[in-house]
Each structure stands twice: as C-alpha cells, then as structure tokens.
Design a protein around this motif. Structure first.
Motif, PDB file in Angstrom:
ATOM      1  N   ALA A  62     -25.649 -12.329  41.446  1.00 15.02           N
ATOM      2  CA  ALA A  62     -24.468 -12.754  42.199  1.00 15.02           C
ATOM      3  C   ALA A  62     -23.266 -12.887  41.266  1.00 15.02           C
ATOM      4  CB  ALA A  62     -24.732 -14.086  42.890  1.00 15.02           C
ATOM      5  N   VAL A  63     -22.093 -12.688  41.841  1.00 11.84           N
ATOM      6  CA  VAL A  63     -20.847 -12.862  41.104  1.00 11.84           C
ATOM      7  C   VAL A  63     -20.139 -14.075  41.698  1.00 11.84           C
ATOM      8  CG1 VAL A  63     -18.627 -11.833  40.523  1.00 11.84           C
ATOM      9  CG2 VAL A  63     -20.677 -10.394  40.661  1.00 11.84           C
ATOM     10  N   ILE A  64     -20.028 -15.128  40.903  1.00 12.83           N
ATOM     11  CA  ILE A  64     -19.388 -16.348  41.374  1.00 12.83           C
ATOM     12  C   ILE A  64     -17.900 -16.224  41.081  1.00 12.83           C
ATOM     13  CG2 ILE A  64     -19.225 -18.836  41.085  1.00 12.83           C
ATOM     14  CD1 ILE A  64     -22.280 -18.702  40.515  1.00 12.83           C
ATOM     15  N   PHE A  65     -17.105 -16.273  42.135  1.00 14.43           N
ATOM     16  CA  PHE A  65     -15.669 -16.074  41.964  1.00 14.43           C
ATOM     17  C   PHE A  65     -14.863 -17.308  42.351  1.00 14.43           C
ATOM     18  CE2 PHE A  65     -16.626 -14.795  46.254  1.00 14.43           C
ATOM     19  CZ  PHE A  65     -15.610 -15.368  46.986  1.00 14.43           C
ATOM     20  N   ALA A  66     -15.486 -18.279  43.006  1.00  8.96           N
ATOM     21  CA  ALA A  66     -14.775 -19.501  43.389  1.00  8.96           C
ATOM     22  C   ALA A  66     -15.624 -20.707  43.015  1.00  8.96           C
ATOM     23  CB  ALA A  66     -14.496 -19.501  44.888  1.00  8.96           C
ATOM     24  N   LYS A  67     -14.985 -21.669  42.378  1.00  8.82           N
ATOM     25  CA  LYS A  67     -15.676 -22.899  42.010  1.00  8.82           C
ATOM     26  C   LYS A  67     -14.659 -24.036  41.965  1.00  8.82           C
ATOM     27  CE  LYS A  67     -15.674 -20.981  37.392  1.00  8.82           C
ATOM     28  NZ  LYS A  67     -15.168 -19.699  37.773  1.00  8.82           N
ATOM     29  N   ARG A  68     -15.087 -25.176  42.476  1.00  5.34           N
ATOM     30  CA  ARG A  68     -14.230 -26.362  42.494  1.00  5.34           C
ATOM     31  C   ARG A  68     -15.153 -27.576  42.466  1.00  5.34           C
ATOM     32  NH1 ARG A  68      -9.252 -28.626  44.811  1.00  5.34           N
ATOM     33  NH2 ARG A  68      -9.777 -30.599  45.819  1.00  5.34           N
ATOM     34  N   TYR A  94     -27.430 -20.733  37.949  1.00  5.67           N
ATOM     35  CA  TYR A  94     -26.054 -20.614  37.489  1.00  5.67           C
ATOM     36  C   TYR A  94     -25.636 -21.989  36.995  1.00  5.67           C
ATOM     37  CZ  TYR A  94     -26.531 -16.277  39.986  1.00  5.67           C
ATOM     38  OH  TYR A  94     -26.981 -15.046  40.400  1.00  5.67           O
ATOM     39  N   ARG A  95     -25.003 -22.025  35.807  1.00  8.98           N
ATOM     40  CA  ARG A  95     -24.662 -23.302  35.169  1.00  8.98           C
ATOM     41  C   ARG A  95     -23.149 -23.432  35.031  1.00  8.98           C
ATOM     42  NH1 ARG A  95     -28.610 -24.656  30.403  1.00  8.98           N
ATOM     43  NH2 ARG A  95     -26.622 -25.471  29.792  1.00  8.98           N
ATOM     44  N   PHE A  96     -22.692 -24.690  35.139  1.00  9.52           N
ATOM     45  CA  PHE A  96     -21.274 -24.986  35.064  1.00  9.52           C
ATOM     46  C   PHE A  96     -21.059 -26.232  34.224  1.00  9.52           C
ATOM     47  CE2 PHE A  96     -22.345 -22.969  39.022  1.00  9.52           C
ATOM     48  CZ  PHE A  96     -21.453 -21.912  39.074  1.00  9.52           C
ATOM     49  N   ARG A  97     -20.017 -26.201  33.408  1.00  4.86           N
ATOM     50  CA  ARG A  97     -19.646 -27.365  32.601  1.00  4.86           C
ATOM     51  C   ARG A  97     -18.422 -28.003  33.244  1.00  4.86           C
ATOM     52  NH1 ARG A  97     -18.586 -25.361  27.390  1.00  4.86           N
ATOM     53  NH2 ARG A  97     -20.830 -25.277  27.217  1.00  4.86           N
ATOM     54  N   GLY A 105     -19.816 -40.193  43.961  1.00  2.00           N
ATOM     55  CA  GLY A 105     -20.184 -38.943  44.608  1.00  2.00           C
ATOM     56  C   GLY A 105     -19.220 -37.821  44.261  1.00  2.00           C
ATOM     57  N   TRP A 106     -19.764 -36.692  43.891  1.00  2.00           N
ATOM     58  CA  TRP A 106     -18.987 -35.496  43.560  1.00  2.00           C
ATOM     59  C   TRP A 106     -19.462 -34.345  44.432  1.00  2.00           C
ATOM     60  CZ3 TRP A 106     -15.086 -34.875  39.853  1.00  2.00           C
ATOM     61  CH2 TRP A 106     -14.829 -36.001  39.066  1.00  2.00           C
ATOM     62  N   ARG A 107     -18.541 -33.412  44.698  1.00  2.00           N
ATOM     63  CA  ARG A 107     -18.859 -32.223  45.484  1.00  2.00           C
ATOM     64  C   ARG A 107     -18.547 -30.987  44.656  1.00  2.00           C
ATOM     65  NH1 ARG A 107     -15.372 -31.245  50.755  1.00  2.00           N
ATOM     66  NH2 ARG A 107     -13.785 -30.964  49.153  1.00  2.00           N
ATOM     67  N   LEU A 108     -19.533 -30.105  44.548  1.00  2.00           N
ATOM     68  CA  LEU A 108     -19.376 -28.825  43.867  1.00  2.00           C
ATOM     69  C   LEU A 108     -19.295 -27.752  44.950  1.00  2.00           C
ATOM     70  CD1 LEU A 108     -19.415 -26.973  41.364  1.00  2.00           C
ATOM     71  CD2 LEU A 108     -21.914 -27.088  41.440  1.00  2.00           C
ATOM     72  N   SER A 109     -18.156 -27.079  45.044  1.00  2.00           N
ATOM     73  CA  SER A 109     -17.950 -26.020  46.038  1.00  2.00           C
ATOM     74  C   SER A 109     -18.001 -24.676  45.326  1.00  2.00           C
ATOM     75  CB  SER A 109     -16.585 -26.181  46.715  1.00  2.00           C
ATOM     76  OG  SER A 109     -16.484 -27.446  47.325  1.00  2.00           O
ATOM     77  N   LEU A 110     -18.823 -23.761  45.849  1.00  2.00           N
ATOM     78  CA  LEU A 110     -19.008 -22.458  45.219  1.00  2.00           C
ATOM     79  C   LEU A 110     -18.835 -21.336  46.231  1.00  2.00           C
ATOM     80  CD1 LEU A 110     -22.213 -23.265  43.146  1.00  2.00           C
ATOM     81  CD2 LEU A 110     -19.879 -23.046  42.272  1.00  2.00           C
ATOM     82  N   GLY A 111     -18.309 -20.221  45.750  1.00  2.00           N
ATOM     83  CA  GLY A 111     -18.213 -18.998  46.532  1.00  2.00           C
ATOM     84  C   GLY A 111     -18.722 -17.853  45.679  1.00  2.00           C
ATOM     85  N   ALA A 112     -19.572 -17.003  46.250  1.00  2.00           N
ATOM     86  CA  ALA A 112     -20.172 -15.922  45.476  1.00  2.00           C
ATOM     87  C   ALA A 112     -20.381 -14.684  46.329  1.00  2.00           C
ATOM     88  CB  ALA A 112     -21.502 -16.377  44.879  1.00  2.00           C
ATOM     89  N   LYS A 113     -20.425 -13.563  45.658  1.00  2.00           N
ATOM     90  CA  LYS A 113     -20.778 -12.288  46.273  1.00  2.00           C
ATOM     91  C   LYS A 113     -22.170 -11.912  45.785  1.00  2.00           C
ATOM     92  CE  LYS A 113     -16.917 -11.073  48.371  1.00  2.00           C
ATOM     93  NZ  LYS A 113     -16.832 -10.856  49.784  1.00  2.00           N
ATOM     94  N   VAL A 114     -23.024 -11.513  46.720  1.00  2.00           N
ATOM     95  CA  VAL A 114     -24.368 -11.046  46.391  1.00  2.00           C
ATOM     96  C   VAL A 114     -24.328  -9.524  46.427  1.00  2.00           C
ATOM     97  CG1 VAL A 114     -26.782 -10.988  47.129  1.00  2.00           C
ATOM     98  CG2 VAL A 114     -25.474 -13.105  47.318  1.00  2.00           C
ATOM     99  N   GLN A 115     -24.814  -8.897  45.371  1.00  2.00           N
ATOM    100  CA  GLN A 115     -24.805  -7.447  45.264  1.00  2.00           C
ATOM    101  C   GLN A 115     -25.500  -6.816  46.462  1.00  2.00           C
ATOM    102  OE1 GLN A 115     -23.118  -5.929  42.733  1.00  2.00           O
ATOM    103  NE2 GLN A 115     -22.584  -7.991  42.070  1.00  2.00           N
ATOM    104  N   GLY A 116     -24.829  -5.852  47.085  1.00  2.00           N
ATOM    105  CA  GLY A 116     -25.418  -5.131  48.200  1.00  2.00           C
ATOM    106  C   GLY A 116     -25.242  -5.791  49.555  1.00  2.00           C
ATOM    107  N   GLU A 117     -24.602  -6.959  49.602  1.00  2.00           N
ATOM    108  CA  GLU A 117     -24.408  -7.674  50.860  1.00  2.00           C
ATOM    109  C   GLU A 117     -22.924  -7.754  51.207  1.00  2.00           C
ATOM    110  OE1 GLU A 117     -26.827  -8.417  52.741  1.00  2.00           O
ATOM    111  OE2 GLU A 117     -28.491  -8.262  51.358  1.00  2.00           O
TER     112      GLU A 117
END
Length: 131
Positions: A62-68, A94-97, A105-117
C-alpha cells in the motif's frame, strides 16, 4: 457424451465463466488496525497493520498518502502533532513517528492506495497516550 455435445458444453462453461469474471475486491475489504492501543507520551512510534478482511492477510504494497494525528477523542481536534512514516521490517505493518505532547485520547487518521484496487482505504484509529 458425443464429441460435439462435449464441445458445446465446454464452450458454454467458458462463456459462463467469462460473464461472471474473477472475484473483485471492494476497497471496504481493507482496513488498518492498531498494533498497540497505548503509546507513551513524548516521542512515540505507532504501528498499524493493513489487512485484507476477506483473508486476514497483511497488505504489503500500500501507498500511504494521507496521515494526521490529533486529540479529537478528547474534544481537542485542533491539538495536532507532526507525524512521519518510518521504515518497518514486518510485512503489512506501517510505522509512524509522532510527538504525543500530552496524555489522553489520540486519533490517527490514514489514507492509502492498495495496488490493483480502485478507491482509497481510509481509517481513523483511536489510542491512548499514557505517562
């Protein structure tokens, strides 16, 4: 069965297979999951796993292109922190610093593209920062 009727049956089976096609995944078949539900306040490394819900197997390309990262779970959505992706040695993880400035409480928001989808995998994961 004669050769002619066998040939017709074979063509009918091939035609039916062509109409139905292979099973196609929906982008909703993929999801991020937290590896740990807690992290220490300060400099933290957060790990998430991207899985194919149909098989339970990790998705490695996967290619992660959005993170917050923010404190929306504690009604402080404006409290954000910088986040950067770091290398992982485990397939499908997938790891994030990030710097977690306070407990809560914290919220991790992610957006990714999966190859072939087609489409985007989007998840909002909630975890606790502890002292």
């Amino acid at each position: 069965m004669t050769r002619k009727s066998f040939s017709r049956a074979l063509w009918a089976a091939l035609f039916a297979a062509a109409l139905t096609g292979p099973a196609v995944a929906d982008i909703k078949d993929y999801a991020f999951e937290l590896v740990q539900r807690e992290a220490k306040v300060g400099e933290a490394v957060l790990s998430v796993r991207l899985v194919d819900r149909r098989t339970g197997k990790p998705v490695t390309d996967a290619v992660i292109f959005a993170k917050r990262i923010d404190m929306a779970p504690d009604s402080m959505e404006e409290m954000v922190s910088k986040i950067e992706q770091v290398p992982s040695t485990e397939p499908g993880v997938y790891r994030f610093r990030a710097k977690l400035s306070m407990a809560g409480g914290w919220r991790l928001s992610l957006g990714a593209k999966v190859q072939g989808e087609t489409g985007t995998v989007e998840n909002k994961l909630v975890f606790q920062a502890v002292k």
